[in-house]
Scaffold this motif. Structure first.
Motif, PDB file in Angstrom:
ATOM      1  N   PRO A  64       0.803  -1.232   0.000  1.00 48.54           N
ATOM      2  CA  PRO A  64       0.000   0.000   0.000  1.00 48.54           C
ATOM      3  C   PRO A  64       0.832   1.276   0.000  1.00 48.54           C
ATOM      4  CG  PRO A  64      -0.906  -1.596   1.539  1.00 48.54           C
ATOM      5  CD  PRO A  64       0.413  -2.152   1.089  1.00 48.54           C
ATOM      6  N   GLY A  65       2.063   1.222   0.532  1.00 51.85           N
ATOM      7  CA  GLY A  65       2.907   2.418   0.574  1.00 51.85           C
ATOM      8  C   GLY A  65       3.787   2.610  -0.638  1.00 51.85           C
ATOM      9  N   ALA A  66       3.489   1.899  -1.741  1.00 49.98           N
ATOM     10  CA  ALA A  66       4.368   1.938  -2.908  1.00 49.98           C
ATOM     11  C   ALA A  66       4.531   3.332  -3.488  1.00 49.98           C
ATOM     12  CB  ALA A  66       3.854   0.978  -3.982  1.00 49.98           C
ATOM     13  N   SER A  67       3.468   4.127  -3.510  1.00 48.49           N
ATOM     14  CA  SER A  67       3.549   5.453  -4.133  1.00 48.49           C
ATOM     15  C   SER A  67       4.469   6.390  -3.368  1.00 48.49           C
ATOM     16  CB  SER A  67       2.156   6.078  -4.228  1.00 48.49           C
ATOM     17  OG  SER A  67       1.341   5.363  -5.129  1.00 48.49           O
ATOM     18  N   ALA A  68       4.605   6.173  -2.070  1.00 47.90           N
ATOM     19  CA  ALA A  68       5.417   7.079  -1.246  1.00 47.90           C
ATOM     20  C   ALA A  68       6.898   6.964  -1.555  1.00 47.90           C
ATOM     21  CB  ALA A  68       5.169   6.804   0.229  1.00 47.90           C
ATOM     22  N   VAL A  69       7.339   5.808  -2.042  1.00 47.93           N
ATOM     23  CA  VAL A  69       8.778   5.585  -2.234  1.00 47.93           C
ATOM     24  C   VAL A  69       9.164   5.365  -3.692  1.00 47.93           C
ATOM     25  CG1 VAL A  69       9.105   4.677   0.084  1.00 47.93           C
ATOM     26  CG2 VAL A  69       8.490   3.110  -1.759  1.00 47.93           C
ATOM     27  N   LYS A  70       8.203   5.286  -4.574  1.00 55.80           N
ATOM     28  CA  LYS A  70       8.496   5.002  -5.979  1.00 55.80           C
ATOM     29  C   LYS A  70       9.393   6.096  -6.565  1.00 55.80           C
ATOM     30  CE  LYS A  70       6.165   3.536 -10.229  1.00 55.80           C
ATOM     31  NZ  LYS A  70       4.859   3.278 -10.863  1.00 55.80           N
ATOM     32  N   ARG A  71      10.412   5.683  -7.302  1.00 57.72           N
ATOM     33  CA  ARG A  71      11.309   6.649  -7.941  1.00 57.72           C
ATOM     34  C   ARG A  71      10.825   6.930  -9.354  1.00 57.72           C
ATOM     35  NH1 ARG A  71      17.431   5.182  -5.728  1.00 57.72           N
ATOM     36  NH2 ARG A  71      16.830   5.251  -3.511  1.00 57.72           N
ATOM     37  N   LEU A  72      10.692   8.200  -9.633  1.00 57.25           N
ATOM     38  CA  LEU A  72      10.199   8.643 -10.928  1.00 57.25           C
ATOM     39  C   LEU A  72      11.354   9.106 -11.804  1.00 57.25           C
ATOM     40  CD1 LEU A  72       7.109  10.736  -9.759  1.00 57.25           C
ATOM     41  CD2 LEU A  72       7.147   8.336 -10.495  1.00 57.25           C
ATOM     42  N   GLU A  73      11.101   9.124 -13.096  1.00 50.61           N
ATOM     43  CA  GLU A  73      12.069   9.660 -14.046  1.00 50.61           C
ATOM     44  C   GLU A  73      11.712  11.111 -14.349  1.00 50.61           C
ATOM     45  OE1 GLU A  73      12.378   7.058 -17.374  1.00 50.61           O
ATOM     46  OE2 GLU A  73      12.968   5.344 -16.140  1.00 50.61           O
TER      47      GLU A  73
END
Length: 684
Positions: free
Chosen positions: A382-391
């Protein structure tokens, strides 16, 4: 619905517009019993003729009609529930509630777009209005009051994501200790590379607001009708990562001490491809996995715009069958339009509901008992969006959790998946960043399939020696590799391959947008397949297998599944590759895999008491003439097998037989299986 319902439960979502109320009510009362409807969920002020946020005088007048509907349904033994179509609002649709509700504050998007109808959950005017409105509705004491999936922070057209209104920005500023402007906050949320700490803080703020809002809605209803349960339509847990949703807290707040009802989305709002059912079954399983035990689950079967031009009767039946095959207690049916057209204009759907009720009941009774669905465990964080690295330049939507394509890759090749415990798991993409070191070690002690992106994160975090990888580069288009990749050669006989067995590297289709991860293996790692150049020379590992010191078994596929899954990925050789790898990762025989002389299976296995239920849907228009289930099997005896016929009866078939293999069994099917009816077997 009744707690111990003996039959497949049908909940019809139906609008009775005030300007055609008498005729549509008479139509409902005549046809609902004939169609086998158990419950009517009255939708209020819906779709084309919605007023937006209805005014209170209108609601008070319509309340009297609701009392009549409830009483007439009770005479027929049909339950009554209520579904206000608007909570905050899905989309403006040309409505302007700023004029009708003076002082209303609407959502403001990350891009500065401002809605005129979709309310901000912090707006005092919205809260005052919704409290008065829902108290009026609650006086009718529905069995369930359904909250639509507009209780979310994305897709409120014209606003796409979040709310960055002055109230939200002030609240965020208080949390971090200084004033905040929208542009600065959005830049931080979408900053490339390591996630800015403000992103987590913003998601946690949204999470807290949504929990408090759910509690507000439930209390509003229960002040008037304490016996009414609350129902929640949701939009898929991977998307709800975008708002930092805490499912447990939200569910507890909305339930407010009563049983909670869940309506997971099955998508397929219109008929496009049978392959859309891969999403449907995954949505049901994943939504169930994040909600508390005891939640009552009624799937959402939609049909927009409500005729056979939109969705065929056969397609609709398959959607219902998937609901019950995967353990749902009932279905909600949004099959008839909300523009005042009588149901008899599309009576074909109702006839199907009546004709198929015995079959769907038998399917429900086979899969409802306590137990677990067996397969490869998919990982949701559930916390994936908080740590996802974007380009650089990433869109807000890219904050959604990865993993959907991994599910499709496995399921479309006959490998069953689950969100319950299993001897083998699969992990893809940036979701790996949301796992703790302890979570990762636990996965690495069993069987684990990684895509290249997830493998790279594990190497970055010091787990390279656990997965047999010396180094792995971030995903890039194949034009940016130092070597030419033409195809994947599936050559390792230990996994079912052989030299010269090639799979195209033009993934996911002709546009060739797949991203590859340059992979370097440690000694002891086995090359399952290799990338080859135009002269068929092997230039780099494509898939590897490794057994680590903790007793774990790990396979790495050197592609990013998020960009690679599509028609070109799917192939009979791919099925052999995945089946061979999943067997190895399982330490013997996979929990379930299915092969056939065709394509696009959707297979499942439910372990319930002393019985095992196997099933498969043919999501292809071509009939299959033979198929084989292969599954782990602990018993020393071969099972007795019965199949479910179209009338809902279980019978033996000479064309279906079980055979022993080391560590498991095969169940061979020597007869045709069409897309019209799933093959369902009970092993005991």
């Amino acid at each position: 619905m009744k707690k111990e319902n003996p039959a497949a439960w049908y909940s019809l979502r139906r609008t009775l517009p005030p300007w055609r109320f008498g005729e549509t009510l008479a139509d409902l009362l005549e046809l609902a019993p004939r169609f086998g409807i158990d419950e009517v969920i009255v939708k209020i002020d819906t779709e084309e003729f919605s007023h937006g946020h209805p005014d209170l005088d209108w609601a008070e007048r319509y309340r009297e009609k609701l009392f009549e509907v409830k009483a007439r349904l009770a005479e027929l033994g049909i339950s009554y529930s209520l579904n206000p179509w608007i909570t905050a609002g899905h989309a403006d649709r040309g409505r302007n509630d700023l004029e009708r509700l003076p002082g209303l504050e609407c959502v403001v998007g990350h891009d500065g777009s401002v809605a005129k109808h979709c309310a901000c959950f912090l707006s005092p005017v919205w809260r005052e209005h919704i409290r008065a409105l829902w108290r009026i509705y609650s006086e009718t004491r529905p069995q369930v009051m359904w909250v639509e999936d507009d209780i979310r922070t994305f897709n409120h057209e014209p606003v796409e994501f979040g709310c960055f209104c002055p109230r939200h920005l002030r609240l965020f500023g208080e949390r971090i200790g200084r004033p905040m402007e929208r542009e600065e906050l959005v830049r931080a949320i979408l900053a490339p590379g390591r996630a800015h700490p403000w992103r987590r803080e913003y998601l946690e703020m949204q999470r807290d607001i949504m929990v408090e809002t759910a509690a507000f809605l439930a209390k509003t209803v229960h002040e008037v009708s304490p016996e009414t349960s609350m129902g929640l339509m949701s939009s898929g847990p991977r998307l709800h990562c975008l708002e930092g949703r805490d499912w447990t807290r939200l569910a507890e707040a909305l339930a407010d001490g009563r049983p909670l009802y869940s309506r997971p989305p099955m998508a397929n709002y219109y008929e496009d491809s049978l392959r859309g059912f891969y999403y449907s079954q995954d949505s049901v399983k994943l939504t169930r996995a994040v909600l508390p035990a005891g939640t009552v689950e009624l799937t959402e079967c939609e049909n927009v715009p409500f005729t056979r031009f939109s969705k065929s009767v056969k397609f609709t039946f398959l959607e219902l069958a998937i609901s019950f095959a995967y353990g749902s207690e009932g279905v909600t049916l949004n099959l008839f339009d909300h523009a005042g057209t009588p149901m008899r204009a599309e009576e074909h759907y109702g006839r199907m509901l009546a004709e198929k009720k015995n079959y769907l009941t038998a399917l429900m009774l086979a899969t409802r008992p306590e137990g677990r669905f067996r397969g490869v465990r998919l990982i949701h964080a559930p916390g994936a969006s908080a740590v996802k690295r974007l380009e650089p330049g990433a869109a807000y939507a890219e904050l959604a959790e990865d993993g959907f394509e991994m599910m499709q890759a496995l399921e479309s090749h006959g490998v069953a998946t689950t969100y319950q415990e299993s001897e083998v798991a699969a992990l893809a993409g940036e979701t790996a960043r949301a796992l703790s070191d302890g979570d990762i070690r636990e996965l690495l002690a069993g069987g684990l399939l990684l895509d290249g992106a997830a493998a790279g994160i594990l190497v970055e975090r010091g787990f390279g020696a656990w997965i047999g990888v010396e180094g792995i580069a971030p995903p890039v288009h194949r034009r940016d590799l130092s070597y030419v990749v033409s195809a994947e050669e599936f050559h390792n006989a230990g996994f079912g391959g052989e030299p010269g067995k090639y799979l195209t590297a033009t993934l996911p289709f002709l546009g060739s947008a797949s991203r590859f991860c340059d992979l370097r293996l440690l000694p002891g790692a086995v090359e399952v397949s290799s990338w080859v150049d135009p002269d068929t020379r092997r230039v780099a590992p494509a898939m590897s297998y490794f057994e680590n010191g903790a007793g774990g078994r790990v396979a790495v596929h050197a592609i990013e599944y998020r960009s690679s899954f599509g028609p070109s990925f799917c192939h009979p050789f791919r099925r052999e590759e995945l089946h061979g790898v999943i067997d190895k990762l399982s330490g013997g025989v996979a929990p379930l895999r299915f092969s056939c002389d065709g394509a696009y299976a959707l297979a499942w296995r439910k372990q319930a008491g002393k019985s095992t239920v196997l099933g498969v849907f043919n999501l292809n228009l071509d009939d299959w003439n033979r198929g084989v289930f292969t599954l782990s099997w602990e018993s020393g005896k071969l099972p007795e097998i019965r199949s479910l016929d179209a009338s809902g009866n279980w019978a033996e078939e000479a064309e279906i037989r079980a055979e022993r293999i080391p560590g498991g069994i095969t169940v061979k099917v020597e007869r045709s299986v069409s897309s019209d009816l799933p093959l369902v077997l009970r092993l005991s």
